[in-house]
Scaffold this motif. Structure first.
Motif, PDB file in Angstrom:
ATOM      1  N   ALA A   1     -15.407  24.495 -34.195  1.00 43.70           N
ATOM      2  CA  ALA A   1     -16.006  24.065 -32.933  1.00 43.70           C
ATOM      3  C   ALA A   1     -15.624  25.090 -31.883  1.00 43.70           C
ATOM      4  O   ALA A   1     -14.499  25.601 -31.887  1.00 43.70           O
ATOM      5  CB  ALA A   1     -15.501  22.686 -32.531  1.00 43.70           C
ATOM      6  N   ASP A   2     -16.579  25.386 -31.001  1.00 49.47           N
ATOM      7  CA  ASP A   2     -16.312  26.348 -29.943  1.00 49.47           C
ATOM      8  C   ASP A   2     -17.356  26.200 -28.845  1.00 49.47           C
ATOM      9  O   ASP A   2     -18.436  25.645 -29.077  1.00 49.47           O
ATOM     10  CB  ASP A   2     -16.336  27.778 -30.489  1.00 49.47           C
ATOM     11  N   PHE A   3     -17.038  26.735 -27.667  1.00 53.24           N
ATOM     12  CA  PHE A   3     -17.958  26.704 -26.540  1.00 53.24           C
ATOM     13  C   PHE A   3     -18.924  27.884 -26.608  1.00 53.24           C
ATOM     14  O   PHE A   3     -18.543  28.993 -27.006  1.00 53.24           O
ATOM     15  CB  PHE A   3     -17.185  26.763 -25.219  1.00 53.24           C
TER      16      PHE A   3
ATOM     17  N   VAL B   1     -28.386  11.394 -25.988  1.00 56.70           N
ATOM     18  CA  VAL B   1     -27.294  12.330 -25.709  1.00 56.70           C
ATOM     19  C   VAL B   1     -26.466  11.756 -24.564  1.00 56.70           C
ATOM     20  O   VAL B   1     -26.987  11.477 -23.481  1.00 56.70           O
ATOM     21  CB  VAL B   1     -27.812  13.734 -25.334  1.00 56.70           C
ATOM     22  N   PHE B   2     -25.172  11.593 -24.824  1.00 59.04           N
ATOM     23  CA  PHE B   2     -24.233  11.064 -23.848  1.00 59.04           C
ATOM     24  C   PHE B   2     -23.361  12.193 -23.303  1.00 59.04           C
ATOM     25  O   PHE B   2     -23.146  13.206 -23.969  1.00 59.04           O
ATOM     26  CB  PHE B   2     -23.347   9.991 -24.490  1.00 59.04           C
ATOM     27  N   ASP B   3     -22.832  11.987 -22.122  1.00 58.80           N
ATOM     28  CA  ASP B   3     -21.956  12.969 -21.484  1.00 58.80           C
ATOM     29  C   ASP B   3     -20.538  12.798 -22.011  1.00 58.80           C
ATOM     30  O   ASP B   3     -19.956  11.721 -21.904  1.00 58.80           O
ATOM     31  CB  ASP B   3     -21.989  12.762 -19.970  1.00 58.80           C
ATOM     32  N   GLY B   4     -19.994  13.877 -22.568  1.00 57.52           N
ATOM     33  CA  GLY B   4     -18.616  13.854 -23.045  1.00 57.52           C
ATOM     34  C   GLY B   4     -17.643  14.403 -22.031  1.00 57.52           C
ATOM     35  O   GLY B   4     -16.431  14.332 -22.221  1.00 57.52           O
ATOM     36  N   GLY B   5     -18.170  14.995 -20.954  1.00 57.87           N
ATOM     37  CA  GLY B   5     -17.317  15.529 -19.908  1.00 57.87           C
ATOM     38  C   GLY B   5     -16.830  16.937 -20.200  1.00 57.87           C
ATOM     39  O   GLY B   5     -17.338  17.631 -21.075  1.00 57.87           O
ATOM     40  N   LEU B   6     -15.814  17.314 -19.454  1.00 53.28           N
ATOM     41  CA  LEU B   6     -15.252  18.665 -19.541  1.00 53.28           C
ATOM     42  C   LEU B   6     -14.069  18.702 -20.501  1.00 53.28           C
ATOM     43  O   LEU B   6     -13.237  17.802 -20.507  1.00 53.28           O
ATOM     44  CB  LEU B   6     -14.791  19.140 -18.167  1.00 53.28           C
ATOM     45  N   LEU B   7     -14.022  19.756 -21.283  1.00 53.32           N
ATOM     46  CA  LEU B   7     -12.900  20.025 -22.187  1.00 53.32           C
ATOM     47  C   LEU B   7     -12.361  21.417 -21.897  1.00 53.32           C
ATOM     48  O   LEU B   7     -13.069  22.266 -21.346  1.00 53.32           O
ATOM     49  CB  LEU B   7     -13.349  19.958 -23.655  1.00 53.32           C
ATOM     50  N   THR B   8     -11.146  21.659 -22.328  1.00 55.91           N
ATOM     51  CA  THR B   8     -10.539  22.980 -22.206  1.00 55.91           C
ATOM     52  C   THR B   8     -10.462  23.624 -23.592  1.00 55.91           C
ATOM     53  O   THR B   8     -10.665  22.955 -24.612  1.00 55.91           O
ATOM     54  CB  THR B   8      -9.113  22.875 -21.632  1.00 55.91           C
TER      55      THR B   8
ATOM     56  N   ASP C   1     -17.322  23.058 -20.903  1.00 58.58           N
ATOM     57  CA  ASP C   1     -16.090  23.580 -20.310  1.00 58.58           C
ATOM     58  C   ASP C   1     -16.359  23.891 -18.841  1.00 58.58           C
ATOM     59  O   ASP C   1     -17.481  23.673 -18.345  1.00 58.58           O
ATOM     60  CB  ASP C   1     -15.550  24.783 -21.090  1.00 58.58           C
ATOM     61  N   SER C   2     -15.371  24.412 -18.136  1.00 59.12           N
ATOM     62  CA  SER C   2     -15.508  24.655 -16.699  1.00 59.12           C
ATOM     63  C   SER C   2     -16.535  25.740 -16.386  1.00 59.12           C
ATOM     64  O   SER C   2     -17.037  25.812 -15.262  1.00 59.12           O
ATOM     65  CB  SER C   2     -14.152  25.016 -16.088  1.00 59.12           C
ATOM     66  N   ALA C   3     -16.900  26.551 -17.366  1.00 59.29           N
ATOM     67  CA  ALA C   3     -17.930  27.590 -17.179  1.00 59.29           C
ATOM     68  C   ALA C   3     -19.317  27.070 -17.563  1.00 59.29           C
ATOM     69  O   ALA C   3     -20.263  27.849 -17.647  1.00 59.29           O
ATOM     70  CB  ALA C   3     -17.581  28.830 -17.996  1.00 59.29           C
ATOM     71  N   ASN C   4     -19.435  25.776 -17.817  1.00 53.72           N
ATOM     72  CA  ASN C   4     -20.688  25.115 -18.192  1.00 53.72           C
ATOM     73  C   ASN C   4     -21.220  25.563 -19.556  1.00 53.72           C
ATOM     74  O   ASN C   4     -22.419  25.488 -19.819  1.00 53.72           O
ATOM     75  CB  ASN C   4     -21.760  25.288 -17.110  1.00 53.72           C
TER      76      ASN C   4
END
Length: 172
Positions: A130-132, A106-113, A37-40
């Motif tokens: 599922a959670d950050f 491990v692949f990059d899935g990018g940013l999620l909200t 997420d945007s907070a890494n």
């Protein structure tokens, strides 16, 4: 006659190659995807069939590339068809817990909200939630090897690299 001798030699030459290939080591392969997420913070899924959390992903099946396995597992586990990014980590793991040695991608899935997570459709009876999580929180929920791999994967994102690891520790 020359043709039959030539055919006999070709058949004889193929046999040692087949024997060589049959004797090659077999390694398991798995592929996972790092979503952030945007907070890494990293996305972890809670499987129903084991106590520790994981990143979305799983075993590479026969005649399947690691890339295709990662895409398939993400679709199956969290219902996402979002395109995957670049390869972040290749990790060689020694035999452990009755599992043979293997190679983990491990692949990059990018940013999620948070809204993306709320919209996920979990694999029936396989994924509970599922959670950050921050890296510190993740260390308390995943196996130590995955925690190390997650730290390296986050570095790979930040540095724009693909990282080679052994047992979750960066070697190149």
């Amino acid at each position: 006659m020359t043709t039959s001798n030539s055919s006999s030699r070709s058949a004889a030459a193929v046999l040692p190659v087949e024997q060589y290939v049959a004797g090659l080591a077999r390694k398991r392969m798995a592929a996972g995807v790092l979503f952030r997420d945007s907070a890494n913070r990293v996305l972890l899924v809670q499987p129903s069939y084991k106590p520790n959390f994981e990143i979305p992903g799983g075993a590479v099946e026969e005649d399947e590339s690691p890339w295709a396995a990662a895409q398939r597992e993400v679709r199956e586990e969290i219902g996402s068809d979002q395109p995957l990014g670049r390869l972040l980590v290749v990790d060689y793991v020694r035999p452990q817990d009755s599992r043979p040695e293997g190679v983990i991608f491990v692949f990059d899935g990018g940013l999620l909200t948070d809204d993306d997570v709320a919209a996920m459709k979990f694999a029936e009876s396989e994924i509970l939630s599922a959670d950050f999580h921050t890296l510190e929180e993740a260390r308390g929920r995943v196996k130590p090897l995955l925690a190390d791999r997650l730290e390296v994967a986050l570095d790979a994102v930040r540095l724009g690299l693909t990282v080679i690891c052994e047992q979750g520790r960066r070697v190149a």
